[in-house]
Write a protein that holds these residues in place. Sequence first.
Motif, PDB file in Angstrom:
ATOM      1  N   SER A 112       9.949  -3.597 -12.437  1.00 43.97           N
ATOM      2  CA  SER A 112       9.133  -2.400 -12.219  1.00 43.97           C
ATOM      3  C   SER A 112       9.257  -1.872 -10.802  1.00 43.97           C
ATOM      4  CB  SER A 112       7.663  -2.716 -12.504  1.00 43.97           C
ATOM      5  OG  SER A 112       6.859  -1.565 -12.291  1.00 43.97           O
ATOM      6  N   CYS A 147      14.873   2.972 -19.719  1.00 43.14           N
ATOM      7  CA  CYS A 147      14.645   3.164 -18.279  1.00 43.14           C
ATOM      8  C   CYS A 147      15.651   4.144 -17.692  1.00 43.14           C
ATOM      9  CB  CYS A 147      14.723   1.833 -17.545  1.00 43.14           C
ATOM     10  SG  CYS A 147      13.228   0.832 -17.651  1.00 43.14           S
ATOM     11  N   ARG A 180      13.908  -1.165 -10.994  1.00 44.58           N
ATOM     12  CA  ARG A 180      14.239   0.154 -11.520  1.00 44.58           C
ATOM     13  C   ARG A 180      13.602   1.220 -10.631  1.00 44.58           C
ATOM     14  NH1 ARG A 180      17.949  -0.551 -15.714  1.00 44.58           N
ATOM     15  NH2 ARG A 180      17.945   1.699 -15.352  1.00 44.58           N
ATOM     16  N   VAL A 184       7.597  -0.156 -14.778  1.00 45.63           N
ATOM     17  CA  VAL A 184       7.816  -0.768 -16.096  1.00 45.63           C
ATOM     18  C   VAL A 184       6.701  -1.777 -16.326  1.00 45.63           C
ATOM     19  CG1 VAL A 184       9.428  -1.966 -17.615  1.00 45.63           C
ATOM     20  CG2 VAL A 184      10.310  -0.538 -15.741  1.00 45.63           C
TER      21      VAL A 184
END
Length: 427
Positions: A112, A147, A180, A184
């Motif tokens: 995340s 994503c 990312r 997330v």
Amino acid sequence: MLRMTSAAPNVDRAEADLAALVERVSVARMRATVYELAGDRYAGRRVGTPGGHAAATWLAERLGELGAEVRLSGFDVADVRELYETPVLEWSADRRARRLEHRRDFVEHLASAELPHPRSAPLAGPSETSLRGRWVLAQAGDWARVCERAEAQGAAGVLTARGADADGWMPKMIAGPPARQVPVIALHTEVHARMAEALAGGPVQVTGSMPLRRIATRGHNVYARFPHTPHPEGGDDREGGSRVLLTAHYDGVGDDPDRRLPAAADNASGVAAVLEAARVLSAAPAPAVRELTVGFLDAEEAGAWGSAHHAPALPPDTLLINLDGAAQLHQAASVEAGGPAHALLAVLDQAARRTGVPLRAGAMASDNRRYAAAGLAAIGIGMGMPGYQTPAETPDRVQPDTLVAAARLLVATVWLLSGRARPDLAL
């Protein structure tokens, strides 16, 4: 009770000595160690925290009390995931709002991006054309592809699915894949299914935060070397025998901002058994091996940084036994051998037969792999971790009989490596 296997008088005597030695293992001492390390003042023992360093200091003191030469060795650790506030996740449909519970209903995904403050946005399915400004509901096996689309289109974040343990907890981890560019969040599979069902029936609104950052910090390994003493029957075996290293990682994943994660099984239990084995062996009437050392390792949970720091510095003839988990022995202890460990594995098997500990081949993804990768004979042993990396990993779930089995197995293995009980087993 130790089983005797030979009628030869000198072997019988050695076997009797070994039987007496393993009986010195104290379950009370090991339980006290587990309760100590799982206590509030260590706060989950995450690498780089005051609690983690306090645990290292406490262990160094205990090893010093056994007469060992003790030192702490520091090293840098990068990319540790730190949850610095409790994340928020809410969703609503049909005018009904649902506030979810962290670590029961959802958990941080280690890929995340940081989202320090709650973000509200409509929910979209992964097949929808436009994802801009929306939370996206992805399937567990498809989250990475989703994503990529979410990043390209400026989505608010991605929600994916993850299972829970038998107690309904979603375990905590602090090492994972690269970050990312979008937040997330991992949902309990049942929550994920309810959201998908609600989305199929109409609009869903999601509000979520993920105060998860990546930090660099410093870890500390604790090393202890037990002094060599001459054999009481005369002579000095410095040039013979084995050089043995017993290891266990003492770090945990750390407490959550609003919850204790005691890390009793992983790996206060393993540390307790290694510490007790060292106590018994260091107090033995004769030295069991040429050199006995202990390593209590830091940053295993962050990617086995402690063993990676230590392994290259060791002599190539070092025999390594790593214990990760000694809390709940079911049918057998899991054993993984790496490097040139065939002879060491044979001695471990003999020790298991003498102490009545069943063994089976099994994956042990722990510090032993770092030592094996450095070319050392390395064995990893695991005996169960109830409540693994959750608030339910409490000291009362560490089984006393498993602690005893682990410590006795270590003591017997080191003793057999000396060749005193069976000269043909010495390495």
